[in-house]
Design a protein around this motif. Structure first.
Motif, PDB file in Angstrom:
ATOM      1  N   THR A  38      23.914  26.920  43.916  1.00 31.49           N
ATOM      2  CA  THR A  38      22.933  26.055  44.568  1.00 31.49           C
ATOM      3  C   THR A  38      23.173  26.016  46.077  1.00 31.49           C
ATOM      4  OG1 THR A  38      22.795  24.687  42.593  1.00 31.49           O
ATOM      5  CG2 THR A  38      21.988  23.718  44.641  1.00 31.49           C
ATOM      6  N   GLY A  39      22.108  26.180  46.808  1.00 32.76           N
ATOM      7  CA  GLY A  39      22.186  26.157  48.267  1.00 32.76           C
ATOM      8  C   GLY A  39      22.115  27.529  48.906  1.00 32.76           C
ATOM      9  N   THR A  40      22.297  28.585  48.105  1.00 29.67           N
ATOM     10  CA  THR A  40      22.232  29.940  48.651  1.00 29.67           C
ATOM     11  C   THR A  40      20.825  30.219  49.163  1.00 29.67           C
ATOM     12  OG1 THR A  40      23.901  30.682  47.076  1.00 29.67           O
ATOM     13  CG2 THR A  40      22.596  32.384  48.177  1.00 29.67           C
ATOM     14  N   ARG A  41      20.740  30.761  50.348  1.00 32.51           N
ATOM     15  CA  ARG A  41      19.453  31.066  50.978  1.00 32.51           C
ATOM     16  C   ARG A  41      19.271  32.580  50.990  1.00 32.51           C
ATOM     17  NH1 ARG A  41      17.863  31.695  56.533  1.00 32.51           N
ATOM     18  NH2 ARG A  41      20.047  31.363  57.130  1.00 32.51           N
ATOM     19  N   PHE A  42      18.184  33.054  50.366  1.00 32.26           N
ATOM     20  CA  PHE A  42      17.943  34.488  50.238  1.00 32.26           C
ATOM     21  C   PHE A  42      16.779  34.944  51.115  1.00 32.26           C
ATOM     22  CE2 PHE A  42      20.002  33.623  46.106  1.00 32.26           C
ATOM     23  CZ  PHE A  42      20.945  34.632  46.093  1.00 32.26           C
ATOM     24  N   ILE A  57      10.448  37.909  50.295  1.00 30.41           N
ATOM     25  CA  ILE A  57      10.994  36.566  50.146  1.00 30.41           C
ATOM     26  C   ILE A  57      11.598  36.160  51.488  1.00 30.41           C
ATOM     27  CG2 ILE A  57      12.716  35.133  48.977  1.00 30.41           C
ATOM     28  CD1 ILE A  57      12.520  37.080  46.606  1.00 30.41           C
ATOM     29  N   ASN A  58      11.025  35.147  52.101  1.00 28.63           N
ATOM     30  CA  ASN A  58      11.469  34.692  53.426  1.00 28.63           C
ATOM     31  C   ASN A  58      11.643  35.893  54.367  1.00 28.63           C
ATOM     32  OD1 ASN A  58      12.252  32.955  55.456  1.00 28.63           O
ATOM     33  ND2 ASN A  58      14.236  32.424  54.558  1.00 28.63           N
ATOM     34  N   PHE A 457      18.226  42.948  52.071  1.00 28.00           N
ATOM     35  CA  PHE A 457      18.485  41.808  51.189  1.00 28.00           C
ATOM     36  C   PHE A 457      19.647  41.014  51.780  1.00 28.00           C
ATOM     37  CE2 PHE A 457      18.376  41.064  46.264  1.00 28.00           C
ATOM     38  CZ  PHE A 457      18.061  39.729  46.476  1.00 28.00           C
ATOM     39  N   TYR A 458      19.419  39.718  52.045  1.00 25.47           N
ATOM     40  CA  TYR A 458      20.439  38.868  52.648  1.00 25.47           C
ATOM     41  C   TYR A 458      20.628  37.589  51.844  1.00 25.47           C
ATOM     42  CZ  TYR A 458      19.666  42.044  56.491  1.00 25.47           C
ATOM     43  OH  TYR A 458      19.540  43.180  57.239  1.00 25.47           O
ATOM     44  N   ALA A 459      21.870  37.160  51.733  1.00 25.20           N
ATOM     45  CA  ALA A 459      22.217  35.868  51.150  1.00 25.20           C
ATOM     46  C   ALA A 459      23.099  35.136  52.142  1.00 25.20           C
ATOM     47  CB  ALA A 459      22.944  36.052  49.825  1.00 25.20           C
ATOM     48  N   PRO A 463      27.777  28.984  48.708  1.00 27.02           N
ATOM     49  CA  PRO A 463      28.834  27.963  48.675  1.00 27.02           C
ATOM     50  C   PRO A 463      30.210  28.550  48.399  1.00 27.02           C
ATOM     51  CG  PRO A 463      26.924  27.262  47.405  1.00 27.02           C
ATOM     52  CD  PRO A 463      26.710  28.709  47.743  1.00 27.02           C
ATOM     53  N   GLY A 464      31.197  28.012  49.073  1.00 29.75           N
ATOM     54  CA  GLY A 464      32.582  28.383  48.816  1.00 29.75           C
ATOM     55  C   GLY A 464      32.841  29.869  48.967  1.00 29.75           C
ATOM     56  N   ASP A 465      33.693  30.376  48.100  1.00 28.39           N
ATOM     57  CA  ASP A 465      34.057  31.793  48.135  1.00 28.39           C
ATOM     58  C   ASP A 465      33.302  32.611  47.099  1.00 28.39           C
ATOM     59  OD1 ASP A 465      35.903  31.422  50.175  1.00 28.39           O
ATOM     60  OD2 ASP A 465      37.484  30.854  48.767  1.00 28.39           O
ATOM     61  N   VAL A 466      32.243  32.053  46.518  1.00 26.08           N
ATOM     62  CA  VAL A 466      31.474  32.761  45.494  1.00 26.08           C
ATOM     63  C   VAL A 466      30.636  33.848  46.155  1.00 26.08           C
ATOM     64  CG1 VAL A 466      29.739  32.525  43.685  1.00 26.08           C
ATOM     65  CG2 VAL A 466      31.402  30.701  44.062  1.00 26.08           C
ATOM     66  N   SER A 467      30.536  35.011  45.511  1.00 27.33           N
ATOM     67  CA  SER A 467      29.723  36.105  46.027  1.00 27.33           C
ATOM     68  C   SER A 467      28.350  36.095  45.376  1.00 27.33           C
ATOM     69  CB  SER A 467      30.416  37.448  45.746  1.00 27.33           C
ATOM     70  OG  SER A 467      29.551  38.521  46.050  1.00 27.33           O
ATOM     71  N   ALA A 468      27.336  36.447  46.148  1.00 28.54           N
ATOM     72  CA  ALA A 468      25.971  36.539  45.621  1.00 28.54           C
ATOM     73  C   ALA A 468      25.594  37.963  45.255  1.00 28.54           C
ATOM     74  CB  ALA A 468      24.983  35.994  46.651  1.00 28.54           C
ATOM     75  N   THR A 469      26.533  38.911  45.370  1.00 25.81           N
ATOM     76  CA  THR A 469      26.161  40.325  45.194  1.00 25.81           C
ATOM     77  C   THR A 469      25.659  40.645  43.786  1.00 25.81           C
ATOM     78  OG1 THR A 469      28.462  40.916  44.732  1.00 25.81           O
ATOM     79  CG2 THR A 469      27.716  41.098  47.009  1.00 25.81           C
ATOM     80  N   LYS A 470      26.207  39.982  42.754  1.00 29.23           N
ATOM     81  CA  LYS A 470      25.762  40.258  41.384  1.00 29.23           C
ATOM     82  C   LYS A 470      24.271  39.986  41.232  1.00 29.23           C
ATOM     83  CE  LYS A 470      26.340  38.785  36.573  1.00 29.23           C
ATOM     84  NZ  LYS A 470      24.876  38.589  36.413  1.00 29.23           N
TER      85      LYS A 470
END
Length: 483
Positions: A38-42, A57-58, A457-459, A463-470
């Protein structure tokens, strides 16, 4: 008559079917991205070979690009620098004698090495030339004055500076401006064993404890040479290694040359010294235009005793994008900055990038850069702008060579472990980017139809150290399957 009615019905139905499929893709993408923290901006733009946007998308949002910045930097090098496929006669380091002093002059090459197994572009070659001429010298001077003294770009995080990710940039670069630190266990209760060339002063507070657990850390203040090593290492643990950054590469290079000279029987009576060119207002192109002044030239050099010729610069551009080499990207921006009378400053490099982006049709709102590598948190790009640049690059005479510099999904570089076992394995050619709370990937992919799609593609704000690459990779596979 029935055939005509049926044909008309199909004609009406096909656009509706295509619209339903498109909506389905949009919905599936939205559902996948909703799984991200939650909070990730794509931001995502994908275009077909004709430039039609399949996904947007954006698209004009501004995102921290991280190492996607290297797309812009290396593209500018391809666009402006001559003879990049020839041996690099302009960039190689040189040595000259000034009375009894030895001067090691950097000319912007990022690949100079002092490794024992070096065979090409070796500092030892220059040391041999000096040793053949004299057995006594006074000072050993590192000269990086071809570029202004600007080791880090604005927006570099101070905590990255001591690491290899943030090592200082200089026209005189050696061993990637890194030193290898190794910490090994000793007997229980004793200080840990430290292996490190004696360039830094070591404060070793690390202790050896029973077992195989390891809790080690190290710190060093920016522009300081005192390295603090703390924590514990188990007596049965394996050694731990790190790559440490160098803050003043000209100083380090001169220090290494002194060591090599002494190993060759050359007596060094003086000290290691450096020559830097201070950053001045004249190094900013806007200042020069406003005040009608010229670039401040580097200090003139004397007769050269020996000079190296590194391999073609194009090889380094491929290295930069494949493994995301920060230092080499920074030096590329400065080399571009020298083109056509520039000063070698970051500002001049960004001005050359701006000129390229104007030619590619990007609006000024689509980008802002403060460095060439992407380590600056000030950098911003828009997905639509990156796609526009990549499409422009693809039709340049050097476009195919640029594409060959990009990592391949599931095959090599920073994408070697991504897209493996998916339909996009071997079919994604893209530059990655990772920074705190940031993931990025942009380039080209071959869709299920065989068409080449261009994407960015950008994220941000992950939050934190979590990666959005998956989530990003899953979305790209969705897009490829449906196109």
């Amino acid at each position: 008559m029935k055939h005509i009615v049926l044909a008309l019905a199909l004609t009406v139905a096909m656009p509706a079917l295509a619209q339903a499929q498109a909506q389905s893709l949009d919905q599936r993408i939205a559902a996948k991205l909703a799984e991200a923290p939650t909070g990730t901006r794509f931001g995502l733009v994908v275009t077909d070979p004709n430039g039609r946007e399949i996904v947007a998308i954006n698209p004009d949002g501004r995102f921290i690009p991280a190492s996607n910045t290297k797309i812009y930097t290396t593209a500018a090098a391809f666009a402006y620098l001559p003879d990049i496929n020839q041996p690099d006669t302009a960039g190689g380091a040189a040595v000259r004698m000034e009375g009894d002093d030895v001067v090691l002059v950097g000319r912007g090459d990022a690949r100079l090495s002092s490794a024992d197994d070096c065979t090409v572009d070796c500092l030892a070659t220059l040391a041999d030339a000096i040793a053949a001429k004299t057995k006594r010298v006074r000072n050993v001077i590192g000269d990086d004055m071809i570029y202004p003294d600007q080791h880090w770009g604005p927006g570099m995080s101070w905590n990255n500076i001591p690491s290899s990710s943030g090592t200082g940039a200089s026209a005189l670069t050696l061993d990637d401006n890194e030193l290898k630190l190794a910490v090994s266990p000793a007997k229980v209760g004793e200080a840990a064993k430290i292996e490190l060339w004696p360039y830094f002063t070591i404060d070793n507070q690390a202790k050896t404890v029973p077992g195989d657990g390891t809790e080690l850390g190290w710190t060093r203040d920016p522009n300081g040479k005192l390295l603090h090593i703390t924590g514990t290492i188990g007596a049965d643990a394996k050694p731990r290694t790190w790559k440490l950054g160098i803050d003043d590469p000209a100083d380090y290079s001169a220090w290494r040359l002194k060591v090599l000279l002494e190993a060759r029987g050359v007596k060094v009576k003086g000290a290691v010294q450096v020559r830097h060119r201070p950053l001045t207002p004249q190094d900013d192109p806007e200042y020069r235009v406003k005040n009608n002044v010229a670039v401040t030239p580097a200090a003139p050099s004397g007769p050269v005793l020996a000079q190296l010729t590194p391999p073609p610069f194009a090889e380094d551009l491929k290295h930069i994008n494949k493994v995301s080499q920060n230092l080499h990207a920074e030096l590329t921006l400065r080399r571009v900055a020298l083109f056509q009378g520039g000063s070698g400053s970051i500002a001049d490099g960004v001005a050359k990038v701006e000129k390229m982006l104007t030619a590619a049709g990007l609006p000024r709102t689509a980008w802002d850069f403060s460095d060439g590598s992407g380590m600056s948190s000030y950098n911003r790009v828009a997905p639509r702008g990156t796609v526009a640049l990549l499409r422009w690059v693809a039709v340049q005479p050097w476009g195919a060579q640029f594409r060959d510099t990009l990592p391949i999904g599931g095959v090599d570089g920073t994408l070697a472990r991504r897209f493996k076992g998916t339909p996009l394995e071997g079919k994604v050619f893209a530059k990655t980017g990772t920074l705190n709370q940031t993931n990025a990937v942009a380039g080209y992919l071959t869709a299920a139809s065989g068409k080449t799609l261009t994407f960015a593609f950008y994220a941000n704000d992950v939050p934190g150290d979590v990666s959005a690459t998956k989530y990003m990779d899953d979305v790209l596979n969705m897009v490829a399957a449906g196109n």
